[in-house]
Design a protein around this motif. Structure first.
Motif, short mmCIF file in Angstrom:
data_model
loop_
_atom_site.label_atom_id
_atom_site.label_comp_id
_atom_site.label_asym_id
_atom_site.label_seq_id
_atom_site.Cartn_x
_atom_site.Cartn_y
_atom_site.Cartn_z
N THR A 35 -0.11 0.39 -4.74
CA THR A 35 0.75 -0.41 -3.85
C THR A 35 0.37 -1.91 -3.91
OG1 THR A 35 0.78 1.76 -2.79
CG2 THR A 35 1.59 -0.23 -1.55
N ILE A 84 3.10 8.30 -9.03
CA ILE A 84 3.59 8.03 -7.69
C ILE A 84 4.86 7.23 -8.00
CG2 ILE A 84 1.50 8.44 -6.25
CD1 ILE A 84 1.31 5.50 -6.22
N PHE A 102 -1.34 13.06 -11.72
CA PHE A 102 -0.88 12.01 -10.82
C PHE A 102 0.26 11.06 -11.11
CE2 PHE A 102 -1.49 7.57 -9.37
CZ PHE A 102 -1.73 7.63 -8.25
N CYS A 153 -12.51 1.12 -2.00
CA CYS A 153 -11.37 0.78 -1.53
C CYS A 153 -11.41 -0.84 -1.56
CB CYS A 153 -10.65 1.48 -0.52
SG CYS A 153 -8.75 0.92 -0.21
N ILE A 171 -7.96 -1.00 4.97
CA ILE A 171 -9.18 -1.75 4.10
C ILE A 171 -8.45 -2.41 3.25
CG2 ILE A 171 -10.96 -1.01 2.61
CD1 ILE A 171 -11.71 -0.52 5.39
N ASP A 200 -9.64 9.81 -7.03
CA ASP A 200 -9.24 9.90 -5.68
C ASP A 200 -7.96 9.28 -5.49
OD1 ASP A 200 -8.96 9.87 -3.04
OD2 ASP A 200 -10.38 9.06 -2.56
N GLU A 201 -6.97 10.54 -5.40
CA GLU A 201 -5.41 10.12 -5.20
C GLU A 201 -5.23 8.92 -4.30
OE1 GLU A 201 -6.65 13.06 -5.81
OE2 GLU A 201 -5.85 14.08 -7.45
N ALA A 202 -5.65 9.07 -2.91
CA ALA A 202 -5.27 8.41 -1.87
C ALA A 202 -5.77 6.71 -2.42
CB ALA A 202 -6.16 8.79 -0.43
N LEU A 203 -6.86 6.73 -3.01
CA LEU A 203 -7.50 5.43 -3.22
C LEU A 203 -6.49 4.80 -4.30
CD1 LEU A 203 -9.58 3.23 -3.55
CD2 LEU A 203 -10.71 4.50 -5.18
N SER A 253 -3.39 5.53 -5.05
CA SER A 253 -2.03 5.13 -4.78
C SER A 253 -1.99 3.91 -3.88
CB SER A 253 -1.41 6.32 -3.87
OG SER A 253 -2.16 6.82 -3.05
N THR A 254 -3.00 3.79 -2.87
CA THR A 254 -3.19 2.64 -2.16
C THR A 254 -3.53 1.27 -3.22
OG1 THR A 254 -4.32 3.78 -0.37
CG2 THR A 254 -4.55 1.36 -0.37
N LEU A 255 -4.33 1.43 -4.15
CA LEU A 255 -4.43 0.17 -5.03
C LEU A 255 -3.50 -0.15 -5.99
CD1 LEU A 255 -8.03 1.28 -6.33
CD2 LEU A 255 -7.54 -0.40 -4.72
N GLY A 271 0.26 13.44 -4.95
CA GLY A 271 -0.12 12.13 -5.64
C GLY A 271 -0.59 10.93 -4.56
N TRP A 272 -0.27 11.23 -3.39
CA TRP A 272 -0.57 10.14 -2.44
C TRP A 272 -1.90 10.55 -1.78
CZ3 TRP A 272 1.41 5.32 -1.87
CH2 TRP A 272 2.90 5.13 -2.48
N GLY A 273 -2.49 11.57 -1.86
CA GLY A 273 -3.61 12.18 -1.12
C GLY A 273 -3.23 12.32 0.10
N MET A 293 -7.05 3.63 4.16
CA MET A 293 -7.24 2.89 2.92
C MET A 293 -6.30 1.65 3.03
SD MET A 293 -8.44 5.23 -0.22
CE MET A 293 -9.76 6.14 -0.29
N PHE A 294 -5.12 1.96 3.35
CA PHE A 294 -4.05 1.03 3.78
C PHE A 294 -4.70 -0.27 4.68
CE2 PHE A 294 0.71 1.27 2.24
CZ PHE A 294 0.16 2.31 1.27
#
Lengths: 377, 279
Positions: free
Chosen positions: A233, A119, A117, A204, B249, A224-227, A229-231, B236-238, B246-247
């Motif tokens: 950000t 980003i 991981f 999230c 939320i 969880d990658e999407a989680l 990377s969102t966090l 990495g960004w899913g 998620m953005f």
């Protein structure tokens, strides 16, 4: 709470007009000068031999760091001084940690994903800050990661909260931080880690809230990658220095693989301006260049009035980047807010030996796509 | 130090604001771009799976949202009467507290919003007026007794000024929602975030021109970002759809932390998740 210079002055011999008034022993010409410096932490309170006890006590209490900093192999956690980011920048970003338990099936694959991981956003490359390892894994598997054992984690001077109920966790986090900052109560001085279990669909939402208020570390037992990377950000936003304008690197950005005949835009390196324009250019079906000039992160009009965007600077930067030799296009589109600079810009660019023409673009970024439709026609 | 409460606005069975500390429960508005359905975000279209406006409205109201929001996203002022007719047709089908919204174009909004307000048959939230449009909008919202969202450009002083100007023109200070404006997640969200916190703290300090409840449209900005729209990101960004959800939320949760009283959401799934959090 901080005392102002005047408030401090009232405690000193100079204000009370007593003996030793303006004695200069502290190295300052007057008590008032000393008070003003002390308020700004430019002198030590001990350099005045006549400071009354109550003021001394106040300073001792006040100089105490409200929250401890814990260093985990170079990863700093805690050390926060304020409740709100507009008061003073938050110090250490909420650490994102992942728990790897070798007794669970699939742990190797999970560890591999954590390891892979990475980003990059706004010129910051981010990885998982810490791996807490329950069991044994070979060096090879954890190479490049900051790893501590589960026992080490449990012996850290950190307050650990299990996140079972959002409302309770929220209350606890806010209570701990508020007591630490406002009362400097040592009971609350430890940094706080929240353990986030499972993959609940509101994970999230919870984790995002805790990044804002007030977790120093989040430990996830799932990855969880999407989680993440969102966090990360969100974390980038919350931990930005509020006094410093967000800026991007000044350079020539390319959108949709431009060639020497593509259209050319220009703006300043204020991050919000850049993103607005970049987002538009990227979504166009037209290749383009965006010249971003160095302006200390100021927006277009601010930069212009502060002389951080002048015709001479533009001419110089085009020369420096040798842009005229890289493209055949001879028109540069400037922000509509700078329409009045058209002639001046052209003149300076010509004086510098380049032959670009200046075209006045739109005032707002969202209008760029309509502008380009007519422009390319 | 005396702590004051934020003003309370009652809208049908809803109580908006009234808190005197930061740990309160926000309300959630589920908004749909109802005129031009095409402009809804992909995750929203994926949820409704229909272009039948009545059906969409039905589905939206089935969610647990506190307020239903309708955005009349016309692209030209000559469609104002179409938008009004649409609102007229939908009103009987709306059984939740209502928020109507213009298009965020000053030229269109100053014509569109006053006309939409005239069509309303019940007290509603009207979004939004700014420094350029309040002059044309306030006379109608104050006459109709509606709650007006006032948007100012990420600046506490301008927020206060707009509240004063609108109140001078007749808008009751008890029927104003403050929208500080805000950037999307990863795109300057923190500026708006901090202004919201500052406004809230001024409200607790008893500033009569800043103690109105806050509304936030942050999720719309977050769903407009590249990260929530483009699938060209590294692994990495899913996955894009997960990330977009998620953005929304994450940014909703952030403004909840900053003290938003009403958070506008787009994805009906987000309503369930966010409401579940504060149960």
């Amino acid at each position: 709470m901080e005392l102002s210079g005047l408030q401090i002055f009232k405690y000193l011999p100079g204000a009370k007009k007593t003996e030793n008034s303006n004695c200069k022993k502290c190295g300052c010409p007057t008590c008032m000068a000393f008070a003003l410096k002390l308020a700004k932490h430019q002198v030590e309170i001990s350099s005045c031999p006549f400071v009354p006890e109550d003021l001394k006590e106040f300073f001792e209490k006040n100089s105490k760091q409200p929250q401890n900093t814990v260093d985990i192999n170079g990863l700093k956690v805690g050390g926060e001084n304020v409740l709100y980011r507009h008061e003073k920048t938050f110090v250490n970003k909420t650490a994102i940690a992942v728990l790897i338990d070798t007794s669970q099936s699939g742990w190797k694959e999970k560890l591999q994903r954590v390891k892979n991981f990475e980003i990059t956003r706004v010129s910051e490359t981010m990885r998982v800050d810490l791996v807490v390892l329950k069991g044994i894994a070979s060096k090879e598997l954890t190479e490049g990661l900051n790893v501590i054992s589960y026992d080490e984690f449990n012996s850290l001077p950190i307050e650990v909260i299990e996140d079972n109920d959002f409302i309770k966790t929220r209350e606890k986090l806010i209570e701990i931080r508020t007591s630490a900052i406002k009362e400097k109560d040592e009971k609350y001085a430890k940094p706080v880690c929240v353990i986030m279990r499972g993959q609940n669909e509101n994970l999230c939402a919870r984790a995002s809230f805790y990044i804002c208020k007030y977790a120093n570390m989040l430990l996830f037992d799932e990855f969880d990658e999407a989680l993440i990377s969102t966090l990360m950000t969100l974390r980038q936003n919350i931990f930005t220095d509020p006094q410093k304008p967000l800026q991007v690197e000044a350079k020539i950005y390319e959108f949709n693989n431009p060639d020497e005949n593509s259209i050319i835009f220009m703006t300043t390196n204020f991050a919000l301006t850049f993103y607005a324009v970049a987002n538009e250019l990227e979504s166009l079906n037209v290749p383009s260049y965006l010249i971003v000039t160095p302006a200390d992160g100021m927006s277009v009009l601010t930069a212009w009035s502060a002389e951080k965007f002048t015709a001479q600077m533009v001419a110089r930067i085009l020369k420096k980047w040798d842009f005229a030799n890289k493209v055949k296009t001879r028109k540069i589109i400037i922000p509509g807010l700078l329409a009045h600079m058209k002639e001046e810009l052209e003149e300076e660019i010509h004086n510098a030996g380049d032959d670009f023409e200046i075209v006045v673009g739109t005032v707002e970024a969202y209008a760029i796509s309509d502008f380009v439709k007519n422009y390319v026609k | 130090m005396n702590v004051h409460s934020i003003r309370t606005i009652n809208l049908q069975n809803l109580k908006i604001g009234g808190e005197d500390f930061l740990q309160f429960r926000p309300l959630f508005c589920l908004e749909v771009a109802i005129y031009n359905l095409d402009e809804n975000f992909q995750i929203v279209k994926d949820f409704y799976k229909t272009t039948d406006r009545t059906k969409i409205l039905e589905l939206a109201q089935e969610s647990d949202c506190d307020i239903i929001g309708l955005k009349f996203n016309i692209d030209d002022a000559d469609k104002v009467s179409d938008a009004c007719n649409l609102l007229k047709a939908l009103l009987p089908k709306i059984n939740k507290p209502l928020m109507i919204r213009g298009v965020n174009n000053d030229g269109i909004d100053s014509v569109l919003i006053p006309e939409l307000v005239k069509v309303l048959d019940r007290e509603s939230i009207v979004a939004f007026a700014n420094e350029n449009t309040y002059n044309s909008i306030v006379p109608e919202t104050s006459k109709g007794g509606h709650i007006l969202v006032l948007r100012s450009p990420i600046d506490i002083n301008l927020a206060k000024e707009l509240n004063i100007l609108s109140s001078d023109l007749g808008q009751s200070l008890d029927k104003i929602l403050i929208d500080t404006d805000i950037g999307g997640l990863g795109y300057g969200l923190e500026y708006g975030y901090s202004i919201m916190e500052k406004v809230k703290l001024e409200g607790f300090n008893g500033d009569d021109y800043l103690n109105m409840p806050l509304i936030s449209f942050v999720t719309e900005e977050s769903l407009k970002t590249k990260e929530a729209k483009s699938d060209t990101y590294s692994s990495g960004w899913g996955n894009l759809s997960e990330r977009a959800k998620m953005f929304e939320i994450s940014s909703a949760s952030a403004v909840a932390a900053a003290g938003a009283n009403i958070i506008v959401l787009n994805n009906p799934d987000s309503v369930r998740i966010m409401k579940g959090l504060f149960k």
